[in-house]
Design a protein around this motif. Structure first.
Motif: not given
Length: 182
Positions: A138-143, A60-66
């Motif tokens: 371009d983006a940062v992801l942390s779950v 879901a986080a990756v989907d939101l990050l797109a």
């Protein structure tokens, strides 16, 4: 007339529940420490179930990050590395930072081809001091990583407010933050 309420310092639970709680406290503390910083023999054992347990949230986080092909993505706290592979399949380049040497090793094995091809780099670090230049991602992801409290050391610290959802609300030393916000 006001009612006076007094708290008794004695634990009033039945003795079997108190005994069970006291007996399991060291194990509970150990598992919490492992979840925060997987290490030793239990480190990889903790990480393996996370692949399935966190898949739905990470997807879901990756989907939101797109993310779009060619983007540079930083993941802080990549754990066993499943999401890194998902990002690579979307055509991104990624850098991962995790506090646990065991998770760096586990994710490295899982994503060895991507690392060899140069599409991925993995680092051991605390997520405060990052192995990338400012404005290079371009983006940062942390779950499932930042919970309330202070992260980092010295002047390289962040504070996370977890009242409703984790939001980074300050950087710098604790003294600097309190001087500005309290």
């Amino acid at each position: 007339m006001p009612v006076l309420v007094r708290q008794c310092s004695l634990d009033r639970r039945p003795w079997p529940r108190r005994a069970l709680s006291a007996a399991t406290r060291p194990l509970t503390r150990y598992l919490s420490e492992q979840a925060a910083h997987p290490h030793g023999l239990a480190g990889p054992l903790i990480g393996r179930p996370w692949v399935k347990e966190t898949a739905k949230t990470n997807d879901a986080a990756v989907d939101l990050l797109a993310p779009r092909p060619g983007e540079d993505i930083l993941e802080i706290g990549f754990g066993p590395g499943r999401t890194l592979g998902l990002l690579a399949n979307l055509g991104t380049r990624f850098t991962g930072v995790d506090v646990s040497e065991e998770m760096v090793s586990l994710a490295g094995r899982r994503n060895s081809e991507l690392i060899r091809s140069g599409a991925a780099t993995l680092h051991r670090g605390d997520g405060v001091r990052l192995p990338v230049d400012d404005n290079s991602q371009d983006a940062v992801l942390s779950v499932h990583n930042l919970y309330g409290g202070w992260w980092g050391e010295g002047d390289d610290m962040i504070f996370v407010d977890d009242e409703s959802k984790p939001v980074i609300i300050g950087t710098g030393s604790r003294a600097e933050w309190f001087a500005k916000h309290v």
